[in-house]
Design a protein around this motif. Structure first.
Motif, PDB file in Angstrom:
ATOM      1  N   ILE A  50      53.170 -92.351 -71.467  1.00  0.00           N
ATOM      2  CA  ILE A  50      53.110 -92.658 -72.895  1.00  0.00           C
ATOM      3  C   ILE A  50      51.723 -93.182 -73.251  1.00  0.00           C
ATOM      4  N   SER A  51      51.184 -92.688 -74.366  1.00  0.00           N
ATOM      5  CA  SER A  51      49.855 -93.079 -74.818  1.00  0.00           C
ATOM      6  C   SER A  51      49.850 -93.130 -76.342  1.00  0.00           C
ATOM      7  N   HIS A  52      48.667 -93.301 -76.911  1.00  0.00           N
ATOM      8  CA  HIS A  52      48.540 -93.406 -78.366  1.00  0.00           C
ATOM      9  C   HIS A  52      47.284 -92.652 -78.796  1.00  0.00           C
TER      10      HIS A  52
ATOM     11  N   VAL B 242      47.795 -98.419 -76.236  1.00  0.00           N
ATOM     12  CA  VAL B 242      48.860 -98.568 -75.233  1.00  0.00           C
ATOM     13  C   VAL B 242      48.325 -98.853 -73.834  1.00  0.00           C
ATOM     14  N   ASN B 243      47.465 -98.005 -73.303  1.00  0.00           N
ATOM     15  CA  ASN B 243      47.021 -98.116 -71.909  1.00  0.00           C
ATOM     16  C   ASN B 243      45.774 -98.997 -71.826  1.00  0.00           C
TER      17      ASN B 243
ATOM     18  N   CYS C 122      42.913 -93.693 -91.375  1.00  0.00           N
ATOM     19  CA  CYS C 122      43.456 -93.190 -90.122  1.00  0.00           C
ATOM     20  C   CYS C 122      44.972 -93.155 -90.134  1.00  0.00           C
ATOM     21  N   ALA C 123      45.487 -92.317 -89.261  1.00  0.00           N
ATOM     22  CA  ALA C 123      46.911 -92.261 -88.957  1.00  0.00           C
ATOM     23  C   ALA C 123      47.027 -92.339 -87.443  1.00  0.00           C
ATOM     24  N   GLY C 124      48.088 -92.971 -86.951  1.00  0.00           N
ATOM     25  CA  GLY C 124      48.233 -93.129 -85.509  1.00  0.00           C
ATOM     26  C   GLY C 124      49.649 -92.889 -85.053  1.00  0.00           C
ATOM     27  N   LEU C 125      49.769 -92.398 -83.804  1.00  0.00           N
ATOM     28  CA  LEU C 125      51.081 -92.119 -83.220  1.00  0.00           C
ATOM     29  C   LEU C 125      51.103 -92.505 -81.751  1.00  0.00           C
ATOM     30  N   VAL C 126      52.264 -92.977 -81.301  1.00  0.00           N
ATOM     31  CA  VAL C 126      52.557 -93.057 -79.870  1.00  0.00           C
ATOM     32  C   VAL C 126      52.990 -91.667 -79.426  1.00  0.00           C
ATOM     33  N   LEU C 127      52.366 -91.180 -78.361  1.00  0.00           N
ATOM     34  CA  LEU C 127      52.611 -89.838 -77.843  1.00  0.00           C
ATOM     35  C   LEU C 127      53.195 -89.916 -76.436  1.00  0.00           C
TER      36      LEU C 127
ATOM     37  N   ILE D 214      56.301 -91.685 -82.446  1.00  0.00           N
ATOM     38  CA  ILE D 214      56.569 -93.083 -82.781  1.00  0.00           C
ATOM     39  C   ILE D 214      55.396 -93.626 -83.584  1.00  0.00           C
ATOM     40  N   VAL D 215      55.708 -94.155 -84.766  1.00  0.00           N
ATOM     41  CA  VAL D 215      54.697 -94.762 -85.633  1.00  0.00           C
ATOM     42  C   VAL D 215      54.650 -96.250 -85.303  1.00  0.00           C
ATOM     43  N   LEU D 216      53.516 -96.673 -84.768  1.00  0.00           N
ATOM     44  CA  LEU D 216      53.372 -98.050 -84.281  1.00  0.00           C
ATOM     45  C   LEU D 216      52.281 -98.728 -85.109  1.00  0.00           C
ATOM     46  N   THR D 217      52.652 -99.274 -86.248  1.00  0.00           N
ATOM     47  CA  THR D 217      51.667 -99.839 -87.153  1.00  0.00           C
ATOM     48  C   THR D 217      51.490-101.332 -86.921  1.00  0.00           C
ATOM     49  N   SER D 218      50.350-101.835 -87.383  1.00  0.00           N
ATOM     50  CA  SER D 218      50.052-103.259 -87.343  1.00  0.00           C
ATOM     51  C   SER D 218      50.301-103.858 -88.723  1.00  0.00           C
ATOM     52  N   ARG D 219      50.589-105.145 -88.767  1.00  0.00           N
ATOM     53  CA  ARG D 219      50.777-105.808 -90.060  1.00  0.00           C
ATOM     54  C   ARG D 219      49.513-105.737 -90.901  1.00  0.00           C
ATOM     55  N   ALA D 220      48.347-105.594 -90.253  1.00  0.00           N
ATOM     56  CA  ALA D 220      47.090-105.513 -90.995  1.00  0.00           C
ATOM     57  C   ALA D 220      46.819-104.119 -91.545  1.00  0.00           C
ATOM     58  N   ASP D 221      47.603-103.125 -91.123  1.00  0.00           N
ATOM     59  CA  ASP D 221      47.382-101.762 -91.603  1.00  0.00           C
ATOM     60  C   ASP D 221      47.728-101.655 -93.086  1.00  0.00           C
TER      61      ASP D 221
END
Length: 299
Positions: free
Chosen positions: A119-121, A141-142, A261-266, A272-279
């Motif tokens: 699993i990565s991001h 993630v890593n 940006c957009a980000g995903l856990v892969l 999986i959408v793994l957002t931060s509260r600051a996003d």
């Protein structure tokens, strides 16, 4: 985002499980996701807490399906992974629980959502001073990935780019310097990844490195340093050496570079959408759009 909405409309909007959505940010995101036609939100968590947060935000929570699973964030994460395993939801999104609470359920060896790769991001950026979308991996993630993990990180990110319609992505393996040095392990990993690419590990993908960041992004900087590369100045993907480098780079892209940006856990069985509260809300919704493109194209 328009492209993701059109795909969702044509193929049937996927169900997105929002895990432990017990604050205004998570519930507001659910409303925007539904209104944009990207996905059908399913709220997974303690019904009473969700209702209190919705009342505080002035949101009618009855518009959404809710899966009640007790007060614990860990229970919500466990139930969400179960729903994803059973195909009841096609995307997961972090709500107001801690990242480690969600990820520990996802990576569980027995009940989690592990796929064949680690699993990565990955982030996908729209940068004002770059001529196309630029992906960046792994910044989340890593922490200190060794070569086998970097192989999977690259595999996951390339698969995402393929799903976005980038058939022959150009990949730059980033290090502090562009020469191979025994003193800098990241350059040795870059050399090994390039060798794997030349052996056919990622067909149709151009993988080169090591690059310094300057000569990866600037063809002029590469020429000044005597580098002749089709990737220099034109990468679709940057692979960073570790989480420290990647995390600082992606935040620089956001806060100094003015990037969206957009980000995903892969590497899991669902995006999986793994957002931060600051996003920003825009970043959250863009990440859902990216997840929709990834899961719809995977069908």
């Amino acid at each position: 985002m328009a492209r993701a909405s059109a795909l969702a409309a044509s193929r049937g909007a996927p169900r997105i499980g929002i895990v432990y959505p017990c604050d205004v940010l998570a519930l507001d995101a659910a409303v925007r996701i539904e209104e944009a036609g990207l996905a059908r939100p399913v709220l997974i968590g303690p019904r009473e807490q969700i209702a209190r947060a919705a009342d505080a935000a002035g949101i009618n929570v009855r518009r959404f399906e809710t899966v009640d699973c007790g007060e614990s964030a860990a229970l919500a994460a466990s139930r969400a992974t179960s729903l994803a395993r059973d195909g009841e939801v096609q995307v997961l999104m972090k709500g107001s629980l801690h990242t480690d609470e969600l990820m520990s359920a996802i990576v569980h060896k027995v009940t989690g959502l592990r796929g064949p790769t680690r699993i990565s991001h990955a982030f996908v950026f729209d940068l004002p001073r770059y001529h196309k979308l630029l992906a960046l991996t792994d910044c989340v993630v890593n922490i200190t990935p060794l070569l086998p993990a970097k192989r999977d990180i690259l595999t996951n990110a390339v698969a995402l780019l393929h799903k976005l319609g980038i058939e022959r992505p150009k990949v730059a393996i980033i290090a502090a310097v562009e020469t191979v040095s025994q003193a800098i392990p990241a350059t040795l990993d870059a050399q090994a990844l390039v060798a794997l690419a030349r052996q056919g590990e990622w067909p149709g993908v151009i993988v080169e490195g090591p690059f310094g960041f300057d000569n990866a992004i600037s063809a002029e900087a590469a020429l000044i340093k005597g580098m002749d590369s089709p990737v220099a100045g034109d990468p679709d993907l940057l692979v960073v050496p570790d989480l420290n480098a990647g995390n600082m780079l992606y935040k620089s892209f956001n806060y100094i570079g003015g990037g969206d940006c957009a980000g995903l856990v892969l590497g899991a069985t669902v995006p999986i959408v793994l957002t931060s509260r600051a996003d920003s809300l825009q970043s959250r919704i863009a990440s859902v759009a990216l997840a929709v493109l990834a899961c719809v194209r995977a069908d």
